[in-house]
Design an enzyme around this catalytic site. Sequence first.
Site, short mmCIF file in Angstrom:
data_model
loop_
_atom_site.label_atom_id
_atom_site.label_comp_id
_atom_site.label_asym_id
_atom_site.label_seq_id
_atom_site.Cartn_x
_atom_site.Cartn_y
_atom_site.Cartn_z
N SER A 31 54.66 44.69 8.34
CA SER A 31 55.44 44.51 7.12
C SER A 31 54.72 45.03 5.89
O SER A 31 55.35 45.50 4.94
CB SER A 31 55.81 43.03 6.94
OG SER A 31 54.64 42.24 6.88
N THR A 32 53.38 44.98 5.87
CA THR A 32 52.64 45.50 4.71
C THR A 32 52.69 47.03 4.73
O THR A 32 52.83 47.67 3.69
CB THR A 32 51.19 44.99 4.71
OG1 THR A 32 51.20 43.60 5.06
CG2 THR A 32 50.54 45.16 3.35
N ASP A 87 45.88 41.00 10.37
CA ASP A 87 46.32 39.60 10.45
C ASP A 87 45.29 38.65 9.86
O ASP A 87 45.64 37.62 9.28
CB ASP A 87 46.59 39.23 11.91
CG ASP A 87 47.69 40.10 12.49
OD1 ASP A 87 48.75 40.20 11.85
OD2 ASP A 87 47.46 40.72 13.55
N GLY A 100 51.72 42.70 15.77
CA GLY A 100 52.86 43.56 16.08
C GLY A 100 52.70 44.32 17.38
O GLY A 100 53.47 45.23 17.69
N GLU A 106 46.53 51.48 17.20
CA GLU A 106 45.94 51.33 15.85
C GLU A 106 44.43 51.49 15.90
O GLU A 106 43.82 52.07 14.99
CB GLU A 106 46.31 49.96 15.27
CG GLU A 106 47.78 49.85 14.90
CD GLU A 106 48.21 48.47 14.49
OE1 GLU A 106 49.25 48.35 13.84
OE2 GLU A 106 47.52 47.48 14.82
C1 5RP Z 1 50.35 45.31 14.16
C2 5RP Z 1 49.25 44.90 13.24
C3 5RP Z 1 49.63 44.65 11.82
O1 5RP Z 1 48.91 45.52 11.01
C4 5RP Z 1 49.29 43.22 11.49
O2 5RP Z 1 49.98 42.38 12.41
C5 5RP Z 1 49.69 42.87 10.05
O3 5RP Z 1 51.07 42.90 9.94
P1 5RP Z 1 51.81 42.45 8.61
O4 5RP Z 1 51.46 43.45 7.58
O5 5RP Z 1 53.26 42.43 8.98
O6 5RP Z 1 51.32 41.07 8.27
O7 5RP Z 1 48.12 44.77 13.59
O8 5RP Z 1 49.90 45.45 15.46
#
Ligand code: 5RP
Length: 230
Positions: A31-32, A87, A100, A106
């Site tokens: 989401s970020t 996270d 996610g 990543e």
């Molecule tokens: C996905 C990730 C995301 O970067 C992590 O979960 C942060 O997500 P958000 O910005 O929605 O809090 O590692 O695999």
Amino acid sequence: MNIVEKCKVNAAKEAIKFIRDAKIIGVGTGSTVEKFVEQLIEIKKELKDKVFIASSIDTRIKLVEKGFCVADLLSVNEIDVYIDGADEVDPELNMIKGDGAAHTMEKILTFYSKKRVFIVDYTKLVKKLGEKHPVPVEVIPEATNLVKHYLENQGYKVKIRYPKKGKYGPIISDTYGLILDVYLNGKDYHDLLETLDKLPGVTGHGLFIGYADYVIVGYPEETKLLTRSD
Ligand code: 5RP
């Protein structure tokens, strides 16, 4: 827009400064990162010569549908800058990622990028990794139960990740793995790291240790830039 969303937007806006001189830009997931993509759209005309590498199908779709040039990972030898969320971030800028389920790809993009920038809202800052989130571990599907029981025997609580709706059976990642959420239960993450790095069947995990060059922390009215040497 709620306060946390505003913090995400503030961090995402600040990240734009880091891509100005880059040609090949890696983009994370979440989401970020969505807020970061929205910022890219704002300055799309200036980004004509940039090539983007997406860490997930979700991010790839979002970039492609907005008309950005997204290249296949196989078509590049290195990435100039990588922008992603997280996270949890500890005071040494070590992180848990993978809520996610995109952490395997990543981590590949993170490792092979010349500059790694993570954007988070202030709620992601923790004193100790594992305070709020389990560590996501990606496994080859056939190895799921063996890895799960091995980690349980080491004292970890382990849950296979299931979708909230829309599919029977476990979540399958973009890299065709199942996700085990491993709860540290107060244990030191270094022990888990050592175990995971030698465990057959594990294809990736969400402990990102020593990878972040910069973390941009968004607050409601400002951002703070943390660098690894701080
Ligand atoms: C996905 C990730 C995301 O970067 C992590 O979960 C942060 O997500 P958000 O910005 O929605 O809090 O590692 O695999």
